[in-house]
Scaffold this active site. Sequence first.
Site, short mmCIF file in Angstrom:
data_model
loop_
_atom_site.label_atom_id
_atom_site.label_comp_id
_atom_site.label_asym_id
_atom_site.label_seq_id
_atom_site.Cartn_x
_atom_site.Cartn_y
_atom_site.Cartn_z
CE LYS A 1 -0.17 -4.81 0.03
NZ LYS A 1 0.09 -3.66 -0.80
NE ARG B 1 2.92 -5.91 1.80
CZ ARG B 1 3.35 -7.04 1.18
NH1 ARG B 1 3.60 -8.23 1.82
NH2 ARG B 1 3.67 -6.55 -0.17
NE ARG C 1 6.89 -4.06 2.69
CZ ARG C 1 6.84 -5.14 1.85
NH1 ARG C 1 7.34 -6.43 2.96
NH2 ARG C 1 6.52 -5.53 0.99
CG HIS D 1 4.89 0.76 5.02
ND1 HIS D 1 4.60 -0.68 5.02
CD2 HIS D 1 5.28 0.97 3.52
CE1 HIS D 1 4.60 -1.01 3.66
NE2 HIS D 1 5.13 0.09 2.96
CG HIS E 1 7.66 -6.14 -3.99
ND1 HIS E 1 8.77 -5.44 -3.80
CD2 HIS E 1 6.81 -5.55 -2.83
CE1 HIS E 1 8.58 -4.33 -2.85
NE2 HIS E 1 7.53 -4.61 -2.26
CE1 TYR F 1 11.82 0.28 -0.39
CE2 TYR F 1 11.26 -1.51 -2.02
CZ TYR F 1 11.01 -0.73 -0.90
OH TYR F 1 10.08 -0.70 -0.08
#
Length: 317
Positions: free
Chosen positions: A193, A169, A264, A261, A287, A296
């Site tokens: 995150k 990110r 990514r 982004h 994730h 994806y």
Amino acid sequence: MAGGVHSLGFACQPDAAEALERWGRWLEHERGASAHTLRSYRADLAGFLAFVTEHRGRPPGLNDLGALGLGDFRAWLAARADDGAGAATRSRGVSGVRSFFRWADRSGLLHNPAIALLTAPKARRPLPRPLAADDAALLLEEAATVPEAPWIGLRDRALFTLLYGCGLRISEAIGLNRGDLPAGAASVRVLGKGGKQRDVPVLPAVGEAVAAYLAAVPWGGGRDAPLFVGAKGDRLSPDVARRQMRHLRALLGLPDSATPHALRHSFATHLLGGGADLRAIQDLLGHASLSTTQRYTDVDAEHLLSVYETAHPRARR
């Protein structure tokens, strides 16, 4: 003290206003919510309380909020839809309101069983929009030739190569310090995150781009100095990185979807297209849920269908 609009914009009685302020402090200091989340949740609660005030004819107190039924919550969502709020916006609103009611229940301030029965609108998440492999290669090749100072061009190439080569990110990349990516490093430890760390392999091309940038940048620093810096030597701002990308894509004729982004997204999509395991991609991207990574597969299937419709002789008929 009579009810009214309080300091944070909540239309409610003083006991509810105090509870909402405590809830906001809990979100910030104990849950570690971002400033963006705090603003969004507070705005959602302010809108919800304004609706309840109009719906019930007076600013609500804690007892009033505890007495709300499922029909009241559904009426609020219906009013939001009538105002043009999309499913994603309404779903976020439910999350904010539910967060407050759950906190208030655990704190012994009110109990409302109806909020648990409220179903948030289902918002279809848009598919990621990766760059084509040729476009990504062109962008990385030309990044160093555009800016006004050569070292800034090398910085942009290093940053964009890192985003594409490691799937980071933008916040993760510009949060790196020099000591996080020493010369010759085989991997980089990233703070993602929720404060979760992960190790991501570093391709030789990434290391070479970063080394070229560090050899040219006029600002020095030790291990704790920011890896990517702006024109004055401070840590690079994400807005500056996005601006540089906008300028570059305009010069190269790339689509508006060419953003930091998107690199990514391109990392994940191109890995998947090359046969990489979905679980491995999940770990590389950081994730929490495999369902997020599975988006994806939809992108890859969409790409395959496009190729089929373009190339297959029966599809062209």
